[in-house]
Motif scaffolding. Structure first.
Motif, PDB file in Angstrom:
ATOM      1  N   ILE A  76      45.454  35.187  46.141  1.00 21.91           N
ATOM      2  CA  ILE A  76      46.529  34.363  46.690  1.00 21.91           C
ATOM      3  C   ILE A  76      47.719  35.196  47.149  1.00 21.91           C
ATOM      4  CG2 ILE A  76      48.187  32.553  46.117  1.00 21.91           C
ATOM      5  CD1 ILE A  76      46.071  31.490  44.152  1.00 21.91           C
ATOM      6  N   GLU A  77      48.179  36.124  46.355  1.00 24.80           N
ATOM      7  CA  GLU A  77      49.438  36.829  46.618  1.00 24.80           C
ATOM      8  C   GLU A  77      49.230  38.328  46.446  1.00 24.80           C
ATOM      9  OE1 GLU A  77      53.337  37.161  47.661  1.00 24.80           O
ATOM     10  OE2 GLU A  77      52.373  35.257  47.485  1.00 24.80           O
ATOM     11  N   PRO A  78      49.091  39.081  47.500  1.00 22.91           N
ATOM     12  CA  PRO A  78      49.011  38.665  48.903  1.00 22.91           C
ATOM     13  C   PRO A  78      47.639  38.068  49.168  1.00 22.91           C
ATOM     14  CG  PRO A  78      48.509  40.984  48.768  1.00 22.91           C
ATOM     15  CD  PRO A  78      48.838  40.520  47.367  1.00 22.91           C
ATOM     16  N   LEU A  79      47.474  37.460  50.340  1.00 23.96           N
ATOM     17  CA  LEU A  79      46.148  36.975  50.686  1.00 23.96           C
ATOM     18  C   LEU A  79      45.294  38.201  50.964  1.00 23.96           C
ATOM     19  CD1 LEU A  79      44.076  34.824  51.240  1.00 23.96           C
ATOM     20  CD2 LEU A  79      44.941  34.654  53.567  1.00 23.96           C
ATOM     21  N   LEU A  80      44.411  38.482  50.043  1.00 24.67           N
ATOM     22  CA  LEU A  80      43.502  39.619  50.154  1.00 24.67           C
ATOM     23  C   LEU A  80      42.093  39.048  50.179  1.00 24.67           C
ATOM     24  CD1 LEU A  80      42.666  42.652  49.885  1.00 24.67           C
ATOM     25  CD2 LEU A  80      42.809  42.327  47.416  1.00 24.67           C
ATOM     26  N   ILE A  81      41.385  39.288  51.258  1.00 20.32           N
ATOM     27  CA  ILE A  81      40.002  38.857  51.372  1.00 20.32           C
ATOM     28  C   ILE A  81      39.161  40.115  51.338  1.00 20.32           C
ATOM     29  CG2 ILE A  81      38.303  37.636  52.771  1.00 20.32           C
ATOM     30  CD1 ILE A  81      40.745  36.147  54.058  1.00 20.32           C
ATOM     31  N   LEU A  82      38.346  40.216  50.311  1.00 24.20           N
ATOM     32  CA  LEU A  82      37.550  41.416  50.091  1.00 24.20           C
ATOM     33  C   LEU A  82      36.087  41.023  49.962  1.00 24.20           C
ATOM     34  CD1 LEU A  82      37.401  44.479  49.410  1.00 24.20           C
ATOM     35  CD2 LEU A  82      37.786  43.844  47.036  1.00 24.20           C
ATOM     36  N   SER A  83      35.262  41.575  50.830  1.00 22.38           N
ATOM     37  CA  SER A  83      33.815  41.362  50.756  1.00 22.38           C
ATOM     38  C   SER A  83      33.176  42.728  50.589  1.00 22.38           C
ATOM     39  CB  SER A  83      33.283  40.723  52.042  1.00 22.38           C
ATOM     40  OG  SER A  83      33.836  39.452  52.220  1.00 22.38           O
ATOM     41  N   ILE A  84      32.206  42.804  49.698  1.00 24.55           N
ATOM     42  CA  ILE A  84      31.453  44.044  49.519  1.00 24.55           C
ATOM     43  C   ILE A  84      29.978  43.684  49.670  1.00 24.55           C
ATOM     44  CG2 ILE A  84      30.994  46.045  48.052  1.00 24.55           C
ATOM     45  CD1 ILE A  84      33.530  45.296  46.453  1.00 24.55           C
ATOM     46  N   ASN A  85      29.316  44.364  50.595  1.00 20.68           N
ATOM     47  CA  ASN A  85      27.907  44.133  50.879  1.00 20.68           C
ATOM     48  C   ASN A  85      27.116  45.400  50.632  1.00 20.68           C
ATOM     49  OD1 ASN A  85      28.268  41.455  52.102  1.00 20.68           O
ATOM     50  ND2 ASN A  85      29.279  42.587  53.730  1.00 20.68           N
ATOM     51  N   LYS A  86      25.908  45.238  50.126  1.00 23.58           N
ATOM     52  CA  LYS A  86      24.999  46.368  49.998  1.00 23.58           C
ATOM     53  C   LYS A  86      24.195  46.447  51.290  1.00 23.58           C
ATOM     54  CE  LYS A  86      21.662  48.579  47.039  1.00 23.58           C
ATOM     55  NZ  LYS A  86      20.885  48.501  45.814  1.00 23.58           N
ATOM     56  N   GLU A  87      24.273  47.604  51.957  1.00 20.85           N
ATOM     57  CA  GLU A  87      23.590  47.794  53.232  1.00 20.85           C
ATOM     58  C   GLU A  87      22.958  49.176  53.276  1.00 20.85           C
ATOM     59  OE1 GLU A  87      26.634  47.328  56.182  1.00 20.85           O
ATOM     60  OE2 GLU A  87      26.919  45.202  55.753  1.00 20.85           O
ATOM     61  N   ASN A  88      21.630  49.237  53.406  1.00 21.31           N
ATOM     62  CA  ASN A  88      20.917  50.510  53.557  1.00 21.31           C
ATOM     63  C   ASN A  88      21.255  51.529  52.477  1.00 21.31           C
ATOM     64  OD1 ASN A  88      19.766  49.515  55.967  1.00 21.31           O
ATOM     65  ND2 ASN A  88      21.586  50.123  57.099  1.00 21.31           N
ATOM     66  N   GLY A  89      21.344  51.087  51.231  1.00 15.34           N
ATOM     67  CA  GLY A  89      21.609  51.997  50.118  1.00 15.34           C
ATOM     68  C   GLY A  89      23.074  52.348  49.930  1.00 15.34           C
ATOM     69  N   ASN A  90      23.943  51.929  50.842  1.00 16.31           N
ATOM     70  CA  ASN A  90      25.383  52.130  50.710  1.00 16.31           C
ATOM     71  C   ASN A  90      26.067  50.778  50.543  1.00 16.31           C
ATOM     72  OD1 ASN A  90      25.698  54.988  50.913  1.00 16.31           O
ATOM     73  ND2 ASN A  90      25.235  54.841  53.090  1.00 16.31           N
ATOM     74  N   TYR A  91      27.372  50.819  50.324  1.00 17.28           N
ATOM     75  CA  TYR A  91      28.160  49.605  50.123  1.00 17.28           C
ATOM     76  C   TYR A  91      29.266  49.564  51.166  1.00 17.28           C
ATOM     77  CZ  TYR A  91      25.612  49.609  45.777  1.00 17.28           C
ATOM     78  OH  TYR A  91      24.598  49.612  44.851  1.00 17.28           O
ATOM     79  N   SER A  92      29.448  48.420  51.768  1.00 10.96           N
ATOM     80  CA  SER A  92      30.443  48.239  52.815  1.00 10.96           C
ATOM     81  C   SER A  92      31.522  47.280  52.330  1.00 10.96           C
ATOM     82  CB  SER A  92      29.752  47.684  54.068  1.00 10.96           C
ATOM     83  OG  SER A  92      30.700  47.355  55.045  1.00 10.96           O
ATOM     84  N   PHE A  93      32.750  47.781  52.252  1.00 12.28           N
ATOM     85  CA  PHE A  93      33.916  46.971  51.914  1.00 12.28           C
ATOM     86  C   PHE A  93      34.502  46.438  53.220  1.00 12.28           C
ATOM     87  CE2 PHE A  93      33.733  49.182  48.001  1.00 12.28           C
ATOM     88  CZ  PHE A  93      34.646  48.651  47.109  1.00 12.28           C
ATOM     89  N   LYS A  94      34.676  45.141  53.323  1.00 14.73           N
ATOM     90  CA  LYS A  94      35.430  44.561  54.432  1.00 14.73           C
ATOM     91  C   LYS A  94      36.703  43.998  53.813  1.00 14.73           C
ATOM     92  CE  LYS A  94      31.675  43.741  57.623  1.00 14.73           C
ATOM     93  NZ  LYS A  94      30.649  44.488  56.990  1.00 14.73           N
ATOM     94  N   ILE A  95      37.840  44.485  54.295  1.00  9.25           N
ATOM     95  CA  ILE A  95      39.127  44.180  53.684  1.00  9.25           C
ATOM     96  C   ILE A  95      40.022  43.519  54.723  1.00  9.25           C
ATOM     97  CG2 ILE A  95      41.153  45.163  52.538  1.00  9.25           C
ATOM     98  CD1 ILE A  95      39.177  47.718  52.192  1.00  9.25           C
ATOM     99  N   LYS A  96      40.520  42.345  54.391  1.00  8.07           N
ATOM    100  CA  LYS A  96      41.483  41.668  55.244  1.00  8.07           C
ATOM    101  C   LYS A  96      42.691  41.342  54.381  1.00  8.07           C
ATOM    102  CE  LYS A  96      41.809  38.291  58.858  1.00  8.07           C
ATOM    103  NZ  LYS A  96      41.084  37.407  59.724  1.00  8.07           N
TER     104      LYS A  96
END
Length: 140
Positions: A76-96
């Motif tokens: 909520i404070e701050p609005l932090l949208i964090l997605s972590i995906n497993k892709e091809n043996g690595n991990y991808s953080f998408k941060i908004k």
């Protein structure tokens, strides 16, 4: 402090101390995002719930164990949208991150790719910091 980084970006999330006491206390946090070692976002006013930290830590642990392929967290404070995906043996953080700045909202999407060891280190850093968060001093 818990940091996750790749060649360009670095995310640091550091719980500091309890803001108030109840069943799910708010924790004063430092949120920092760097690009090529230059601060893009440096927010000392971030206030996350203890449950949000615990959800992030347990989600990362389930990713590492292979129980799930992704996690999604919105604070909520701050609005932090964090997605972590497993892709091809690595991990991808998408941060908004959306910060209120003079009644306008700034929002950008950033991505960090890391390996399992870096993700484990990030989770351990969060867990250690959360366990050692000091309670606020009592006023006389």
């Amino acid at each position: 402090m818990a940091k996750i980084r790749d060649d360009c970006l670095e995310l640091e999330l550091t719980p500091r101390r309890y803001q108030e006491m109840d069943d799910d206390p708010f924790i004063l946090s430092i949120l920092e995002l760097l690009e090529n070692k230059k601060a893009i976002i440096h927010d000392f006013s971030a206030v996350l719930l203890e449950s949000e930290y615990k959800l992030l830590i347990s989600g990362i642990e389930m990713l590492i164990m292979g129980i799930q392929d992704m996690i999604h967290l919105e604070t909520i404070e701050p609005l932090l949208i964090l997605s972590i995906n497993k892709e091809n043996g690595n991990y991808s953080f998408k941060i908004k991150i959306k910060l209120e700045d003079d009644s306008k909202f700034n929002s950008n999407l950033f991505e960090i790719t890391c390996n399992k060891e870096k993700l484990e280190s990030f989770a351990e850093g969060l867990k250690s910091n959360l366990e050692n968060v000091k309670k606020p001093s009592k006023l006389p």
